[in-house]
Enzyme design. Structure first.
Site, short mmCIF file in Angstrom:
data_model
loop_
_atom_site.label_atom_id
_atom_site.label_comp_id
_atom_site.label_asym_id
_atom_site.label_seq_id
_atom_site.Cartn_x
_atom_site.Cartn_y
_atom_site.Cartn_z
CD GLN A 108 -2.48 1.55 -0.08
OE1 GLN A 108 -3.19 0.83 -0.34
NE2 GLN A 108 -3.43 2.87 0.35
CD GLU A 109 2.60 3.86 3.95
OE1 GLU A 109 3.09 4.51 3.30
OE2 GLU A 109 2.06 3.83 4.32
CB SER A 110 6.80 1.74 -1.71
OG SER A 110 6.54 0.60 -1.36
#
Length: 483
Positions: A315-317
């Site tokens: 989700q972050e990267s």
């Protein structure tokens, strides 16, 4: 003497009549099913091993039907036993014709109420409405009605309500169709996805939780009307258990338990579109293998689930070690500079440091969430705090309480988080304005990625092993019915 013999014979006859009457009266005293439950101190749930009914989650039983049944047994004050039967016909036969000395039994298996089934078993009041999706392979022409199924085979599960519906729809046009007792809906979806068959029929709740795994399958149309799902019981003049189940469902609907379970199992299912789903599935093969061991090691150190940590990383990267954003966050776990320093990370673009730092940070946040909050709500709140900050999460929980909700339930808190962007709500909070809709989407996305990882990382043939395990507490193997 003759008279004496006749009197004796009448006495014997009278005794026989009395004995017979005694047996009849004893039969009248047969305990009700609810009374039998108290005597046996257990109830047997017949179910199926599917994503919407019953499965093993982190080595513990889970599933929408299982969670409901557990609460029902707890309310009755008895032990819940589970028997997994992956044939609908066999499950209904077992319910109708219980084995000798089998405990009081019911079926919680995502069963639709159909006319044919109503002739065989008794249903309690329905607790869920579903649609029946006609699913097709996306490389074929999309059909818009039943009489347009002309490009290949329609296959459904034998003994299912899908088969009943197909038979009822056959009129002047009969498609190329078949049914199988060796295949379930997930198997048939895979066959449509792979182009082995053209069409199948799937319940809407099963589709919603699993479509991400089948990027080549699409919904063509819904068969009308929809159907209702309910628990099934053996037909009997004794309706004590059926009525008790109906009271249970009325209570869990009124007190919000049913809504909370729906949120837990289905509240995050609409977040990914087909493009997002296919991108994620590609990166599972391309990027995750590089970092899998790092996620596992970091999660073990912080006593976390590595699949959850990996879902956060995606989700972050999208699992890109060199990821950067205009706001100043960097790396695979997209840490801010202050957070990185606090977690001992001096190079945010180093995947080892980034994953370890992200794991430490998430574990620290989770420890700040009150322990009284049960799982999985505690994890969802920790994820929201990871995204928006612990202070803003606490503000949302305060707002939740002011609005009459439960600040310890994610289903209520996620309704309050977006209010942090509205002045009339955030002006009275400690940490003021926040883009409160973002953590809601953030948590829902991670839950979807986590679901996929849970499914794909399950041990091979877990379904078969579960259905056949008899030594596992509370689980018994499929019974063999004699003719």
């Amino acid at each position: 003497m003759g008279i004496g013999r006749r009197s004796g014979s009448l006495s014997v006859g009278a005794l026989a009549v009395c004995a017979a009457m005694g047996l009849l009266l004893a039969g009248c005293d047969k305990p009700t099913q609810l009374e039998q439950l108290k005597q046996q101190n257990r109830i047997l749930m017949l179910t199926r091993n599917t994503p919407t009914t019953y499965y093993n989650d982190r080595d513990a039983p889970s599933g929408f039907e299982y969670e409901l049944a557990s609460r029902f047994a707890e309310e009755l004050g008895v032990e819940l036993q589970v028997r997994v039967i992956n044939s609908i016909d066999l499950l209904l036969q077992t319910l109708m014709r219980p084995a000798f000395e089998q405990p009081v039994t019911f079926a919680a298996a995502g069963l639709s109420i159909t006319p044919e089934r109503q002739r065989r078993v008794a249903f309690a009041s329905p607790y869920k409405n579903i649609n029946l999706h006609l699913v097709y392979n996306r490389f074929l022409t999309k059909p818009t009605s039943f009489d347009e199924l002309t490009e290949g085979e329609l296959r459904v599960e034998q003994g299912s309500h899908h088969e009943e519906r197909v038979r009822s729809l056959i009129g002047d046009f009969e498609p190329n169709w078949s049914s199988s007792n060796e295949l379930e809906s997930m198997d048939l979806l895979q066959m449509v996805n792979d182009g082995e068959i053209a069409y199948t029929i799937v319940d809407s709740n099963l589709w919603a939780t699993n479509y991400i795994y089948f990027p080549n399958a699409r919904i063509a149309f819904d068969l009308q009307p929809g159907e209702q799902v309910a628990w099934a019981f053996a037909k009997s003049d004794d309706r004590s258990l059926v009525e008790r189940a109906e009271q249970f469902f009325q209570r869990v609907e009124e007190d919000g338990t049913l809504e909370q379970l729906n949120e837990r199992f289905y509240g995050h299912i609409d977040q990914l579109d087909y493009v997002g789903a296919r991108t994620f599935m590609r990166q599972l093969d391309r990027r995750l293998p590089r970092y899998r061991e790092l996620f596992m090691q970091a999660a073990e150190e912080e006593e976390l689930d590595w699949k959850l940590l990996a879902a956060i990383g995606y989700q972050e990267s999208h699992w890109r070690a060199k990821a950067r954003s205009p706001t100043g966050v960097r790396g695979l776990m997209m840490l801010t500079l202050p957070t990185a320093k606090e977690m001992g990370v001096d190079n945010r673009l180093d995947p080892v440091q980034s994953i370890n730092g992200g794991a430490r940070y998430f574990a620290r946040i989770k420890r700040r969430i009150p322990e009284r909050i049960p799982e999985p709500d505690r994890t969802w709140m920790a994820l929201a705090a990871y995204n928006v900050g612990h202070g803003h999460l606490e503000d949302a929980r305060v707002i939740t309480q002011r609005r009459g909700g439960d600040p310890d339930r994610w289903i209520d808190v996620k309704e309050s988080l977006p209010l942090l962007a509205q002045k009339k709500w955030y002006k009275g909070t400690r940490y003021s304005y926040a883009r409160g809709h973002e953590p809601v989407v953030y948590v829902q996305n991670i839950r979807r990625y986590y679901d996929v990882l849970q499914w794909l990382e399950a041990p091979p043939n877990e379904t078969t092993q579960l259905a056949q395990t008899s030594h596992q507490p509370g689980i018994t193997e499929e019974p063999e019915l004699t003719p």
